[in-house]
Design a protein around this motif. Structure first.
Motif, PDB file in Angstrom:
ATOM      1  N   LYS A  17       2.947  44.429  19.231  1.00 13.64           N
ATOM      2  CA  LYS A  17       1.553  43.984  19.160  1.00 13.64           C
ATOM      3  C   LYS A  17       1.122  43.323  20.470  1.00 13.64           C
ATOM      4  N   GLY A  18       1.778  43.686  21.563  1.00 11.20           N
ATOM      5  CA  GLY A  18       1.341  43.219  22.887  1.00 11.20           C
ATOM      6  C   GLY A  18       1.825  41.835  23.274  1.00 11.20           C
ATOM      7  N   HIS A  19       2.833  41.307  22.574  1.00  9.98           N
ATOM      8  CA  HIS A  19       3.345  39.977  22.922  1.00  9.98           C
ATOM      9  C   HIS A  19       4.504  40.099  23.888  1.00  9.98           C
ATOM     10  N   LYS A  20       4.570  39.167  24.824  1.00  3.37           N
ATOM     11  CA  LYS A  20       5.701  39.142  25.748  1.00  3.37           C
ATOM     12  C   LYS A  20       6.841  38.362  25.089  1.00  3.37           C
ATOM     13  N   SER A  55       0.700  34.137  32.825  1.00  2.00           N
ATOM     14  CA  SER A  55       0.441  35.488  33.305  1.00  2.00           C
ATOM     15  C   SER A  55       0.347  36.444  32.108  1.00  2.00           C
ATOM     16  N   TYR A  56       0.443  35.888  30.873  1.00  2.00           N
ATOM     17  CA  TYR A  56       0.359  36.718  29.666  1.00  2.00           C
ATOM     18  C   TYR A  56      -0.541  35.998  28.680  1.00  2.00           C
ATOM     19  N   LYS A  57      -1.130  36.740  27.777  1.00  2.00           N
ATOM     20  CA  LYS A  57      -2.021  36.096  26.805  1.00  2.00           C
ATOM     21  C   LYS A  57      -1.376  35.978  25.432  1.00  2.00           C
ATOM     22  N   ARG A  58      -0.315  36.753  25.241  1.00  2.00           N
ATOM     23  CA  ARG A  58       0.390  36.709  23.955  1.00  2.00           C
ATOM     24  C   ARG A  58       1.882  36.576  24.218  1.00  2.00           C
ATOM     25  N   ALA A  59       2.531  35.748  23.434  1.00  2.00           N
ATOM     26  CA  ALA A  59       3.973  35.594  23.626  1.00  2.00           C
ATOM     27  C   ALA A  59       4.658  35.448  22.278  1.00  2.00           C
ATOM     28  N   THR A  60       5.964  35.734  22.259  1.00  2.00           N
ATOM     29  CA  THR A  60       6.742  35.540  21.043  1.00  2.00           C
ATOM     30  C   THR A  60       8.120  35.019  21.413  1.00  2.00           C
ATOM     31  N   THR A  61       8.659  34.105  20.595  1.00  2.00           N
ATOM     32  CA  THR A  61       9.951  33.494  20.907  1.00  2.00           C
ATOM     33  C   THR A  61      10.760  33.225  19.642  1.00  2.00           C
ATOM     34  N   VAL A  62      12.062  33.032  19.865  1.00  2.00           N
ATOM     35  CA  VAL A  62      12.899  32.389  18.844  1.00  2.00           C
ATOM     36  C   VAL A  62      13.244  31.042  19.459  1.00  2.00           C
ATOM     37  N   GLN A  63      12.856  29.976  18.791  1.00  2.00           N
ATOM     38  CA  GLN A  63      13.028  28.656  19.389  1.00  2.00           C
ATOM     39  C   GLN A  63      13.991  27.797  18.570  1.00  2.00           C
ATOM     40  N   LYS A  64      15.043  27.267  19.245  1.00  2.00           N
ATOM     41  CA  LYS A  64      15.894  26.308  18.533  1.00  2.00           C
ATOM     42  C   LYS A  64      15.149  24.973  18.473  1.00  2.00           C
ATOM     43  N   CYS A  65      15.168  24.353  17.315  1.00  2.00           N
ATOM     44  CA  CYS A  65      14.414  23.117  17.120  1.00  2.00           C
ATOM     45  C   CYS A  65      15.317  22.049  16.520  1.00  2.00           C
ATOM     46  N   LEU A  66      14.960  20.812  16.769  1.00  2.00           N
ATOM     47  CA  LEU A  66      15.686  19.725  16.124  1.00  2.00           C
ATOM     48  C   LEU A  66      14.710  18.660  15.648  1.00  2.00           C
ATOM     49  N   ARG A  67      14.768  18.381  14.356  1.00  2.00           N
ATOM     50  CA  ARG A  67      13.911  17.339  13.794  1.00  2.00           C
ATOM     51  C   ARG A  67      14.775  16.401  12.975  1.00  2.00           C
ATOM     52  N   THR A  68      14.521  15.110  13.092  1.00  2.00           N
ATOM     53  CA  THR A  68      15.323  14.183  12.287  1.00  2.00           C
ATOM     54  C   THR A  68      14.522  13.590  11.132  1.00  2.00           C
ATOM     55  N   ASN A  69      13.231  13.948  11.043  1.00  2.00           N
ATOM     56  CA  ASN A  69      12.431  13.311   9.989  1.00  2.00           C
ATOM     57  C   ASN A  69      12.889  13.685   8.578  1.00  2.00           C
ATOM     58  N   ASP A  70      13.558  14.833   8.437  1.00  2.00           N
ATOM     59  CA  ASP A  70      14.024  15.230   7.103  1.00  2.00           C
ATOM     60  C   ASP A  70      15.513  15.000   6.910  1.00  2.00           C
ATOM     61  N   LEU A  87      10.895  31.224  14.379  1.00  2.00           N
ATOM     62  CA  LEU A  87      10.357  32.466  14.935  1.00  2.00           C
ATOM     63  C   LEU A  87       8.858  32.247  15.137  1.00  2.00           C
ATOM     64  N   GLY A  88       8.361  32.541  16.328  1.00  2.00           N
ATOM     65  CA  GLY A  88       6.949  32.225  16.554  1.00  2.00           C
ATOM     66  C   GLY A  88       6.212  33.278  17.358  1.00  2.00           C
ATOM     67  N   ASN A  89       4.904  33.384  17.080  1.00  2.00           N
ATOM     68  CA  ASN A  89       4.038  34.186  17.942  1.00  2.00           C
ATOM     69  C   ASN A  89       2.864  33.321  18.387  1.00  2.00           C
ATOM     70  N   PHE A  90       2.423  33.557  19.618  1.00  2.00           N
ATOM     71  CA  PHE A  90       1.448  32.668  20.237  1.00  2.00           C
ATOM     72  C   PHE A  90       0.339  33.463  20.907  1.00  2.00           C
ATOM     73  N   SER A  91      -0.873  32.932  20.794  1.00  2.00           N
ATOM     74  CA  SER A  91      -1.992  33.533  21.519  1.00  2.00           C
ATOM     75  C   SER A  91      -2.629  32.442  22.357  1.00  2.00           C
ATOM     76  N   PHE A  92      -2.864  32.753  23.630  1.00  2.00           N
ATOM     77  CA  PHE A  92      -3.469  31.776  24.530  1.00  2.00           C
ATOM     78  C   PHE A  92      -4.865  32.251  24.896  1.00  2.00           C
ATOM     79  N   GLY A  93      -5.862  31.784  24.144  1.00  2.00           N
ATOM     80  CA  GLY A  93      -7.251  32.193  24.392  1.00  2.00           C
ATOM     81  C   GLY A  93      -7.472  33.667  24.102  1.00  2.00           C
ATOM     82  N   ASP A  94      -6.569  34.274  23.369  1.00  2.00           N
ATOM     83  CA  ASP A  94      -6.716  35.692  23.053  1.00  2.00           C
ATOM     84  C   ASP A  94      -7.091  35.800  21.571  1.00  2.00           C
ATOM     85  N   TYR A  95      -6.284  36.428  20.729  1.00  2.00           N
ATOM     86  CA  TYR A  95      -6.696  36.581  19.325  1.00  2.00           C
ATOM     87  C   TYR A  95      -6.723  35.226  18.623  1.00  2.00           C
TER      88      TYR A  95
END
Ligand code: SER
Length: 905
Positions: A17-20, A55-70, A87-95
């Motif tokens: 879907k056009g994500h980097k 340099s891209y308007k759409r991106a997708t990542t797998v991000q390791k996260c750490l939260r202690t609130n739970d 797992l995330g998808n991101f739009s920067f001023g695009d969709y």
């Protein structure tokens, strides 16, 4: 479908879907406003805020996260973690909303084939737009769309920054899993409705005052927990039953004592251990090390919590055990996170250390807990002083004490704990203040706010005396070029002069308020209102500046060579040397030290201009400037920049170009305490002198060895042995060593290490060669001794019908005496042999008696006693052979005589 396929499918879908596809970022975020990476959007914060252009308007990542609130929920529920993957998808001023919703729906229902009737939707109560898209465009029946409040459906990464309303997708695990309450719906705390995906419609920036400022560019930030979606796809009851955890949990069981069939209640502990092992492994791989504050504290807490739960399960068969689990985590996840392999040894080492430290105190601390619980059954409160003791002496994080207490139905006296902490801090602060001098000054200082420091630009200036403290010999000027000891840099020394009168400044201090105080050898009539010339000892200042710049270079070089976990823990920068203390878990190898030294020397060689900038504190941090933890900075800070190599907040004085440092040399590396190392080093002339000195001692050592070696070879040759033909060994090296003494700049300094290294290698070689030669010489001597034995037959006497040879040898070793003795016994068969030798101004002797004579009552042991009665030394042995030694070789002839007389009786 395995979790790894889910990761891949997700990225591929959004790539389509056009994500980097971009790499996730480290758990240690660049963003200084949060301690740890808690969502995929964090690395894109500047983009959402319009501060950076991607340099891209759409991106997708797998991000390791750490939260202690739970953290309290982990293990108790099927779905909470500290460490997880998003797992995330991101739009920067695009969709915006429509596509975000369409993508998510398509991925879940088409790609992952989740049944639509199991999916429910939540939207922010005021977000009609999102509601309509779900209802009209996506055809979701209104009874499956829920409007929820800000708590559930407005998302922000922190108190300030990009944020917006969000829409969540829930998976219905069925009424059997839920609380059964009539009002149970998405958002309920029970296990029925599992939130799997959060779509955030970023459209505001919340500023410092809490106001929502609409962003110029709107964006999309979505996050789906990999553990949760995997549990749904794999149709298991809990995230801990997915392939992401199964192996790890299986690996824990055999480590636990006694070998368990673990009951369900204890599954909680197992899950906690698994969760925390993943978290700790990843944190360390991203450069966090256990500490008493910040991220390091979170790591420490996770490790200690895991250990306590292992203890709850009955203990561990062979501690440490966490590193075993870390190996399992690494093996399972290294493909996705290669940094795990790179940091494997580090992870294991840190975990082992930290765990070993805690087992001991855990037992002791738990004993205290038990006693206190028994004593306080009435009020059910653990006193603050005990909580403090557990924290301070036994390393129990307060959160851990709170948990243990609550399991027994107890509470902590938190106020009492805080009081004890404060008292400790105050004690520390008092001790930290530079003692008496400052106390005595306080009166005089009450009326002065600060003095002007002009020492960045000049080392000589005029100043007016504001305060002169008789008795203490302290002087304060309205402005001064003298640098007051701070930030590790020593105070300046120099002169204050008024006409003919000159007083020496022996030290300079600065008070926390910024008043610079000169400590002088005498007041000599200097008093308030007088104008004086203030002259800093410029040579010393320059030497100090070199060491200060060198400290910055060293700090950065350590981070480059050893890793980003290196944190300054303290420093001393003076004209004589620099000392740098920093957090690191193990001794630094010689190779790494050389790498560090070489990198610093490289920067010296590059002759980089040093700049100082005035910056807003936050801007400086954004630029990536290193700030010291625990240090207080004002709004405006001074930043010292060495090209793009080093950037530090610093008020100290520096040279103008790294070239002025000439040379950098590490002279010592040692441990200062658990996890803290100290490096001492020199720069400038001091470093050069050090190198020359080292070169000289190396040269002396090499020459001494060579001389010894030559002697051995010569002796070998004299005994007819083969000489190892290398007459000019080390000539090249000796020439190189001489060159070191005339080395002048950073490039030479880099070579210095190479030469030293080469020479150290050659020295090793020479030592080995020498050992070999010495052995060859020994063998030759033995051989020649036994060959010579025949020559002594003419000296054999007959005493009472027994063949006797008594003889003194020069420089024969005991081995050689034995060799002669063996040869002669073989030839003479029946004999008494009494040999002595003068060996390096000591005497040794060997007496042997053949078996037939032994039978007749002759004893080597008795003869040895006779020998020793003359020489005074010691001897011992048996009837067939005895030996001994003594201090006075001149007594040998007399001793031999006495033995002969004894035999004649
Ligand atoms: N940032 C949002 C979250 O963490 C979506 O990724 O839930």
């Amino acid at each position: 479908m395995q979790s790894s396929e889910i990761r891949e499918n997700f990225l591929k879908y959004f790539e389509g879907k056009g994500h980097k596809i971009l790499p996730g970022s480290s758990l240690v975020p660049k963003d200084p406003t949060v301690l740890l990476t808690l969502a995929g959007m964090l690395q894109f914060k500047p983009i959402f805020l319009g501060q950076e252009k991607p340099s891209y308007k759409r991106a997708t990542t797998v991000q390791k996260c750490l939260r202690t609130n739970d953290i309290e929920q982990v293990g108790k529920t099927a779905r909470h973690h500290t460490f997880f993957e998003m797992l995330g998808n991101f739009s920067f001023g695009d969709y915006f909303k429509t596509e975000a919703i369409e993508f998510a729906w398509e991925f879940l229902t088409v790609n992952l084939k989740l049944p639509k009737e199991r999916l429910l939707i939540a939207v922010f109560e005021k977000d009609d737009e999102a509601y309509d898209i779900w209802k009209k465009k996506m055809d979701i029946p209104p009874d499956r769309i829920f409007r929820l409040g800000e708590d559930n459906n407005f998302w922000a990464a922190g108190p300030t920054g990009p944020c917006g309303p969000c829409s969540e997708i829930y998976y219905d695990l069925g009424p059997g899993k839920g609380c059964g309450q009539p009002d149970c719906q998405p958002g309920c705390d029970c296990d029925r409705f599992l939130e799997i995906w959060n779509l955030v419609f970023i459209q505001y920036n919340r500023d410092g005052s809490g106001q929502l400022i609409p962003l110029k560019q709107r964006g999309i930030d979505t996050g789906m927990g990999l553990e949760r979606i995997t549990a749904v796809i794999q149709k298991v009851d809990s995230n801990f039953d997915t392939d992401l955890f199964k192996q790890l949990i299986d690996d824990i069981k055999p480590l636990i004592n006694p070998h368990p069939l673990i009951p369900v209640s204890e599954q909680v502990s197992l899950r906690i251990i698994a969760d925390h092992a993943r978290a700790a492994t990843h944190l360390i791989s991203d450069g966090v090390i256990p500490d008493n504050s910040g991220r390091g504290y979170i790591l420490r807490r996770l490790i200690r919590r895991a250990i306590r739960h292992a203890k709850l399960l009955g203990g561990v068969i062979h501690p440490p055990f966490l590193s075993t689990l870390a190996r399992s985590v690494i093996d399972q996840m290294k493909k996705v996170y290669p940094v795990l392999s790179e940091k494997r040894n580090l992870i294991i080492e840190i975990l082992d250390r930290e765990e070993n430290n805690f087992w001991e105190t855990l037992d002791q601390g738990m004993k205290i807990f038990q006693e206190v619980i028994a004593q306080h059954m009435q009020d059910k409160i653990i006193p603050g002083s005990i909580v403090f003791k557990l924290h301070d002496t036994f390393g129990f994080p307060i959160e851990l004490s709170r948990e243990i207490a609550s399991e027994a139905g107890f509470k902590l006296d938190e106020a009492g704990f805080q009081k004890a902490m404060k008292a400790q801090r105050d004690r520390g602060r008092q001790a930290g203040i530079a003692g008496e001098k400052q106390k005595l000054l306080s009166l005089a200082l009450e009326h002065i706010n600060s003095t002007k420091f002009v020492g960045y630009e000049k080392t000589t200036d005029e100043g007016k005396v504001l305060v002169a403290v008789p008795g203490q010999n302290l002087i304060i000027l309205d402005k001064t070029p003298f640098y007051g000891e701070s930030g590790g840099q020593a105070g300046d020394t120099g002169l204050l002069s008024l006409g003919e009168t000159e007083v020496r400044v022996v030290d300079t201090l600065i008070t926390p308020k910024g008043v610079i105080v000169h400590e002088v050898d005498k007041l000599a009539g200097l008093k308030e209102g007088k104008k004086v010339k203030a002259i800093v000892d410029a040579a010393k200042r320059q030497a100090t500046a070199k060491h200060h710049t060198a400290t910055h270079l060293l700090h950065k070089a350590l981070r480059e060579v050893l890793g980003g976990h290196i944190k300054q823990a303290g420093s001393y920068v003076g004209p004589d040397k620099l000392r740098f203390d920093f957090s690191h878990f193990a001794a630094i190898s010689r190779d790494d030290l050389i790498k560090v030294e070489t990198l610093v020397n490289q920067k010296i060689h590059e002759k980089i201009k040093i700049e100082t900038l005035q910056k807003d504190y936050q801007d400086a941090l954004k630029l990536g400037a290193t700030a010291l933890f625990n240090e207080k900075y004002g709004d405006q800070v001074r930043v010292v920049r060495i090209d793009n190599f080093s950037l530090e907040l610093c008020g100290g004085t520096h040279v103008q170009s790294t070239g002025e440092l000439l040379f950098f040399k590490i002279i010592n590396e040692s441990a200062l305490g658990a996890g803290v190392r100290r490096i001492e080093a020199l720069a400038g002339q001091a470093a050069k002198v050090q190198v020359i000195y080292q070169a000289k001692s190396l040269r002396d050592e090499i020459e001494k060895l060579i001389n010894h070696y030559r002697l051995v070879e010569l002796e070998k040759e004299n005994l007819g042995g083969e000489k190892f033909t290398e007459t000019n060994i080390f000539q090249i090296e000796l020439t190189e060593l001489d060159r070191l003494s005339s080395a002048v700049d950073g490039q030479d300094a880099i070579n210095v290490n190479k030469i030293f290294d080469h020479l150290t290698g050659r020295l090793e070689w020479l030592r080995e060669r020498l050992t070999k030669s010495e052995k060859e010489l020994r063998d030759l001597k033995l051989k020649s001794a036994s060959q010579q034995a025949g020559d002594f037959l003419g000296e054999v006497l007959e005493i009472k019908g027994v063949k006797v040879l008594t003889k003194e040898f020069k420089t024969y070793s005991m081995d050689m005496l034995r060799s002669v003795s063996d040869t002669l016994q073989r030839q003479l068969k029946s004999c008494v042999l009494v040999f002595a030798s003068n060996l390096h101004d000591r005497l040794i002797f060997l007496i042997t008696v053949s078996p037939d004579l032994m039978a007749k009552g002759y004893s080597a042991q008795t003869l040895a006693a006779t020998f020793s009665s003359v020489t005074g030394g010691k001897g011992g042995g048996k009837a067939n052979s005895a030996s001994g030694g003594g201090n006075d070789p001149s007594k040998i002839p007399e001793a031999l005589d006495k033995v002969r007389k004894q035999l004649a009786i």
